[in-house]
Design an enzyme around this catalytic site. Structure first.
Site, PDB file in Angstrom:
ATOM      1  N   LEU A   1      29.849  -6.841   7.308  1.00  0.00           N
ATOM      2  CA  LEU A   1      29.405  -8.040   6.584  1.00  0.00           C
ATOM      3  C   LEU A   1      30.563  -8.720   5.856  1.00  0.00           C
ATOM      4  O   LEU A   1      30.406  -9.836   5.351  1.00  0.00           O
ATOM      5  CB  LEU A   1      28.314  -7.678   5.566  1.00  0.00           C
ATOM      6  CG  LEU A   1      27.157  -6.800   6.049  1.00  0.00           C
ATOM      7  CD1 LEU A   1      26.112  -6.669   4.946  1.00  0.00           C
ATOM      8  CD2 LEU A   1      26.539  -7.339   7.325  1.00  0.00           C
TER       9      LEU A   1
ATOM     10  N   SER B   1      26.913 -15.846  12.752  1.00  0.00           N
ATOM     11  CA  SER B   1      26.432 -16.946  11.911  1.00  0.00           C
ATOM     12  C   SER B   1      25.890 -18.102  12.738  1.00  0.00           C
ATOM     13  O   SER B   1      26.399 -18.401  13.828  1.00  0.00           O
ATOM     14  CB  SER B   1      27.580 -17.450  11.026  1.00  0.00           C
ATOM     15  OG  SER B   1      27.270 -18.678  10.415  1.00  0.00           O
TER      16      SER B   1
ATOM     17  N   TYR C   1      35.633 -21.747  10.142  1.00  0.00           N
ATOM     18  CA  TYR C   1      34.729 -20.620   9.934  1.00  0.00           C
ATOM     19  C   TYR C   1      33.888 -20.369  11.174  1.00  0.00           C
ATOM     20  O   TYR C   1      33.780 -19.229  11.656  1.00  0.00           O
ATOM     21  CB  TYR C   1      33.816 -20.885   8.728  1.00  0.00           C
ATOM     22  CG  TYR C   1      32.703 -19.873   8.582  1.00  0.00           C
ATOM     23  CD1 TYR C   1      32.948 -18.625   8.021  1.00  0.00           C
ATOM     24  CD2 TYR C   1      31.409 -20.164   9.024  1.00  0.00           C
ATOM     25  CE1 TYR C   1      31.926 -17.681   7.905  1.00  0.00           C
ATOM     26  CE2 TYR C   1      30.389 -19.230   8.906  1.00  0.00           C
ATOM     27  CZ  TYR C   1      30.648 -17.995   8.347  1.00  0.00           C
ATOM     28  OH  TYR C   1      29.638 -17.068   8.243  1.00  0.00           O
TER      29      TYR C   1
ATOM     30  N   LYS D   1      33.873 -17.029  13.726  1.00  0.00           N
ATOM     31  CA  LYS D   1      32.681 -16.229  14.003  1.00  0.00           C
ATOM     32  C   LYS D   1      32.371 -16.180  15.508  1.00  0.00           C
ATOM     33  O   LYS D   1      31.872 -15.160  16.015  1.00  0.00           O
ATOM     34  CB  LYS D   1      31.484 -16.786  13.224  1.00  0.00           C
ATOM     35  CG  LYS D   1      31.504 -16.440  11.739  1.00  0.00           C
ATOM     36  CD  LYS D   1      31.358 -14.938  11.531  1.00  0.00           C
ATOM     37  CE  LYS D   1      31.189 -14.555  10.088  1.00  0.00           C
ATOM     38  NZ  LYS D   1      30.980 -13.100   9.896  1.00  0.00           N
TER      39      LYS D   1
ATOM     40  N   GLU E   1      26.447 -21.022  12.085  1.00  0.00           N
ATOM     41  CA  GLU E   1      27.499 -22.034  12.147  1.00  0.00           C
ATOM     42  C   GLU E   1      28.209 -22.028  13.501  1.00  0.00           C
ATOM     43  O   GLU E   1      28.901 -22.980  13.842  1.00  0.00           O
ATOM     44  CB  GLU E   1      28.512 -21.809  11.028  1.00  0.00           C
ATOM     45  CG  GLU E   1      28.014 -22.185   9.637  1.00  0.00           C
ATOM     46  CD  GLU E   1      27.906 -23.697   9.427  1.00  0.00           C
ATOM     47  OE1 GLU E   1      28.690 -24.440  10.052  1.00  0.00           O
ATOM     48  OE2 GLU E   1      27.046 -24.119   8.637  1.00  0.00           O
TER      49      GLU E   1
END
Length: 366
Positions: free
Chosen positions: A93, A138, A161, A165, A140
């Protein structure tokens, strides 16, 4: 006596890490957490676990809960912890998790989020650890892809970001297929709680609202109010993480609510709880807008519902109210408006009524 499972959590001091640690400890796991060494220990989200579960900062295999210093950017520190802990399950995480910050710090974001995942996966492979690996992916990653988004939706990330991911997601799949690791991705859509970081828009709204109510400020500055997000409750989403690793084979799952709301909707709901009109307390500030925006996220979690028997229970309105009440409590205690009471819980709605009373005394509501 049956040996307890050992879970290793990176990012244990964050919102999700703290809820996951609680959940696993209640299930009888031994929980080990990784945190970065710094001049200030940011353990406020997990401090309560020390007393409850006899936690220690030392290498004691008997305690239920223990923390270790390591860093996702340092492969040797990760390997050392893996040798000591010998986990049955790893929940990765840890991340630089703020989209806006990733535009300012793209290199460190990629180093932590993508290469950090690679360092863990390669250590598991090289050390031949018989453990299960969960990667916190995510929503995103979907970026500009049209909603609803599901496991087969193409990734179109709109931020460093999101790209980091996506890289981590594919690394998990590569190591799963090439080296037969039990490695799974949980593609979690936005999930909030009273433990959310203050630099995320939902928590910023509820935190600033509490300051408005006590007269500390009158307005808050926000960026794009029309971005649509699928918001769920973090404590429920960590249960999905666990279910993903209990499945009989590694796989990838979308975890979401299948509802979408705008930032404006969140504002309207939060301010209406205390009788205020949000439009009177907002200043639009382009500095808070991202260079590239993700317009709409809406997760289809039907696969997780069917295979894992997981589904969300806390709905949008309940989530907003929970967060507003928590920040009101914190602010009222900070200002001495109510006494600090440990171990007691006020009835639901108590802090909202107190807020309305304060606003009425100031002539802001009738």
């Amino acid at each position: 006596m049956e040996k307890k499972k050992v879970a290793l959590i990176t990012g244990i001091t964050g919102q999700d890490g703290s809820y996951l640690a609680e959940f696993l400890l209640e299930k009888g796991y031994q929980v080990r957490g990784i945190m970065r060494r710094s001049s200030t220990l940011h353990t406020n989200r997990i401090d309560h676990l020390y007393k409850t579960y006899n936690a220690d900062m030392v290498q004691n295999s008997e305690v239920a809960f223990a923390l270790y210093f390591a860093d996702l950017t340092d492969a040797s520190s990760l390997r050392s912890i893996l040798e000591i802990v010998k986990p049955d399950e790893i929940y990765n995480l840890g991340a630089q998790s703020h989209v806006g910050i990733s535009f300012n710090n793209p290199l460190s974001t990629f180093d932590i989020n993508a290469l950090g995942t690679l360092r863990l996966l390669d250590a598991i492979r090289d050390m031949k650890l018989p453990c299960k690996f969960y990667q916190a992916s995510s929503s995103e990653m979907f970026g500009a892809s049209s909603p609803p988004q599901h496991e087969e939706t193409p990734f179109q990330p709109q931020s460093p970001y999101g790209v980091s991911k996506v890289a981590a997601f594919h690394l998990v799949k590569v190591y799963r297929n090439a080296y037969n690791l039990f490695a799974s991705n949980g593609i979690l859509f936005n999930h909030e709680s009273p433990r959310r970081g203050h630099n995320f828009v939902t928590r910023k709204i509820t935190k600033e609202l509490s300051r408005i109510i006590v007269g500390e400020i009158d307005k808050m500055k926000l960026g794009n109010l029309d971005a649509k997000r699928d918001w769920g409750f973090s404590a429920e989403y960590v249960q999905a993480m666990w279910k993903i690793l209990q499945h009989d084979k590694p796989d990838d799952f979308v975890i979401a609510t299948n509802e979408t709301h705008t930032v404006r909707d969140f504002l309207r709901e939060a301010f209406s709880l205390v009788g205020l009109n949000y439009e009177n307390h907002i200043i639009a500030d382009d500095r808070f807008k991202r260079p590239a925006e993700v317009p709409a996220l809406l997760g289809d979690y039907s696969k997780a519902k069917k295979i894992l028997n997981w589904e969300t229970k806390v709905k949008f309105k309940e989530l907003v109210e929970m967060m507003v009440e928590a920040d009101l409590k914190e602010k009222f205690e900070e200002e001495g408006i109510i006494p600090i009471e440990r171990g007691t819980q006020k009835p639901k709605g108590y802090y909202l009524e107190k807020a309305k009373e304060l606003l009425k005394n100031r002539g802001l509501v009738s």
